[in-house]
Write a protein that holds these residues in place. Structure first.
Motif, PDB file in Angstrom:
ATOM      1  N   SER A  13      27.837  62.403  29.332  1.00 42.21           N
ATOM      2  CA  SER A  13      26.863  63.030  30.239  1.00 42.21           C
ATOM      3  C   SER A  13      25.581  62.212  30.408  1.00 42.21           C
ATOM      4  O   SER A  13      24.664  62.651  31.092  1.00 42.21           O
ATOM      5  CB  SER A  13      26.493  64.418  29.714  1.00 42.21           C
ATOM      6  N   GLU A  14      25.529  61.033  29.774  1.00 38.51           N
ATOM      7  CA  GLU A  14      24.334  60.188  29.815  1.00 38.51           C
ATOM      8  C   GLU A  14      23.092  60.934  29.330  1.00 38.51           C
ATOM      9  O   GLU A  14      21.969  60.687  29.785  1.00 38.51           O
ATOM     10  CB  GLU A  14      24.109  59.655  31.233  1.00 38.51           C
ATOM     11  N   THR A  15      23.310  61.855  28.400  1.00 32.85           N
ATOM     12  CA  THR A  15      22.199  62.610  27.815  1.00 32.85           C
ATOM     13  C   THR A  15      21.500  61.751  26.761  1.00 32.85           C
ATOM     14  O   THR A  15      22.166  61.162  25.903  1.00 32.85           O
ATOM     15  CB  THR A  15      22.714  63.914  27.175  1.00 32.85           C
ATOM     16  N   LEU A  16      20.175  61.701  26.802  1.00 34.91           N
ATOM     17  CA  LEU A  16      19.421  60.927  25.831  1.00 34.91           C
ATOM     18  C   LEU A  16      19.323  61.715  24.531  1.00 34.91           C
ATOM     19  O   LEU A  16      18.725  62.788  24.474  1.00 34.91           O
ATOM     20  CB  LEU A  16      18.011  60.614  26.365  1.00 34.91           C
ATOM     21  N   GLN A  31      16.709  64.831  24.729  1.00 32.17           N
ATOM     22  CA  GLN A  31      17.232  66.079  25.279  1.00 32.17           C
ATOM     23  C   GLN A  31      16.910  67.254  24.350  1.00 32.17           C
ATOM     24  O   GLN A  31      16.928  67.116  23.129  1.00 32.17           O
ATOM     25  CB  GLN A  31      18.757  65.964  25.476  1.00 32.17           C
ATOM     26  N   GLN A  32      16.620  68.405  24.943  1.00 28.98           N
ATOM     27  CA  GLN A  32      16.185  69.556  24.165  1.00 28.98           C
ATOM     28  C   GLN A  32      17.221  69.990  23.114  1.00 28.98           C
ATOM     29  O   GLN A  32      16.873  70.439  22.022  1.00 28.98           O
ATOM     30  CB  GLN A  32      15.892  70.742  25.117  1.00 28.98           C
ATOM     31  N   ASP A  33      18.518  69.852  23.434  1.00 25.69           N
ATOM     32  CA  ASP A  33      19.567  70.253  22.490  1.00 25.69           C
ATOM     33  C   ASP A  33      19.517  69.461  21.189  1.00 25.69           C
ATOM     34  O   ASP A  33      20.033  69.920  20.157  1.00 25.69           O
ATOM     35  CB  ASP A  33      20.946  70.080  23.128  1.00 25.69           C
ATOM     36  N   TYR A  34      18.924  68.255  21.235  1.00 26.36           N
ATOM     37  CA  TYR A  34      18.879  67.401  20.052  1.00 26.36           C
ATOM     38  C   TYR A  34      17.494  67.340  19.428  1.00 26.36           C
ATOM     39  O   TYR A  34      17.279  66.597  18.464  1.00 26.36           O
ATOM     40  CB  TYR A  34      19.339  65.985  20.415  1.00 26.36           C
TER      41      TYR A  34
END
Length: 342
Positions: A13-16, A31-34
């Motif tokens: 997803s190319e999520t940072l 990203q907020q999830d991490y």
């Protein structure tokens, strides 16, 4: 180190996930999830170690992660994959129906890369937490089974290496009806599946029991109605009334005696079978002793009937019941002693 840019990105997803830039970690851009879950080992950065520590791993964290490193002269990357290790246990969605006395298979399949020697499987009857069969250390332990299932349950040994822990239940009985759970433990993982055994059909033994019960009930009603009719009809002789009375005393009780004997073969309850059979065998003696038409009998018959008074009948019944009960207790104590010795 100030010229390096290191970023960990979720490839799908190319999520940072995390970033190092301008000589420091930049958690505010991840990203907020991490957030508060992904970080570098700060004391190892000066040695060029940009390994990522991901705390509180979740199932949704499964996937591919790419570490990309940029400098003024060059760039490079490496890929790491996180596999969510899970223990999948599957069974049958349908309830199982069977006839009494048949063998049934309760399905339980384990989809895992874990070897059988590291798997622990327990088949349990849920309505009373009754242990049906236990598998541990790559061995089936039949002695751990509850008494009512011992020698009647087994695994398919050749299928265990394939993850098949289906249970074979032999000679199904009426009391086996219920919900069974296959519990699987492997390391810190656990999973379970339930199977319902219902709609046990009647065997030929059950049909015979129902036949004798129906014959006893309908025969008693028919004989009683005939006896009442004959008593109020003046033209009927005493011998006919006596024959009806004797038939009413003996026939239903003899039918119920056979019914309970057959029930004992199907259900296997020795104490109840012997008790009820003795009751129906001795009951005609008690009723004959109170028969109004004793004068119609022969002298030797009168003497025989008078000999079996109520006190003697209950004395015989008590002896039979307690002798069976005592022998059963002694047998259980003997089995318990043998297991203690072993």
């Amino acid at each position: 180190m100030g010229d390096l840019r290191v970023e960990w990105i979720r490839t799908d997803s190319e999520t940072l996930v995390h970033l190092y830039q301008d000589g420091e970690s930049r958690p505010e851009v991840q990203q907020q999830d991490y957030h508060d879950r992904a970080h570098f080992f700060t004391d190892q950065i000066q040695h060029g170690n940009f390994s990522l520590c991901l705390d509180n791993l979740r199932a949704e964290d499964e996937g591919r992660y790419t570490c990309r490193v940029y400098s003024q002269q060059d760039s490079g990357e490496t890929v790491v994959q996180i596999k969510h290790e899970c223990l999948l246990v599957s069974g049958s969605d349908r309830s199982i129906s069977a006839h009494d006395g048949e063998d049934v298979t309760l399905n339980c399949s384990v989809d895992s890369h874990i070897k059988p020697e590291h798997i622990e499987v327990s088949w349990i009857r849920t309505d009373g937490d009754i242990l049906v069969l236990f598998f541990q250390n790559n061995k089936t332990l039949p002695d751990s089974s509850d008494e009512q299932y011992r020698d009647r349950v087994e695994f398919f040994t050749a299928e265990i290496p394939k993850g098949n822990f289906s249970l074979r239940l032999k000679s199904v009985r009426t009391e086996d009806k219920g919900v069974y759970m296959c519990q699987v433990f492997a390391g810190g993982l656990s999973a379970n599946v339930t199977v319902e055994l219902e709609q046990l059909g009647f065997s030929s033994w059950h049909i015979a029991v129902l036949f004798f019960c129906f014959a006893a009930g309908s025969g008693a009603v028919l004989l009683l109605c005939s006896l009442i009719y004959c008593r109020y009809k003046n033209t009927v002789t005493s011998s006919i009334i006596m024959n009806l009375q004797v038939s009413l005393v003996f026939c239903p009780n003899i039918c119920m005696l056979f019914a309970f004997m057959l029930w004992g073969f199907t259900e296997g309850s020795l104490l109840e079978t012997v008790t009820c059979s003795a009751l129906y065998l001795l009951r005609p003696v008690m009723l004959m002793w109170a028969l109004r038409y004793l004068k119609c009998l022969q002298d030797n018959q009168k003497s025989w009937i008078r000999f079996f008074r109520i006190t003697k009948e209950y004395a015989i019944l008590t002896v039979i019941v307690y002798s069976v009960d005592l022998s059963r207790i002694q047998l259980l104590n003997l089995i318990h002693s043998v297991f203690k010795i072993l």
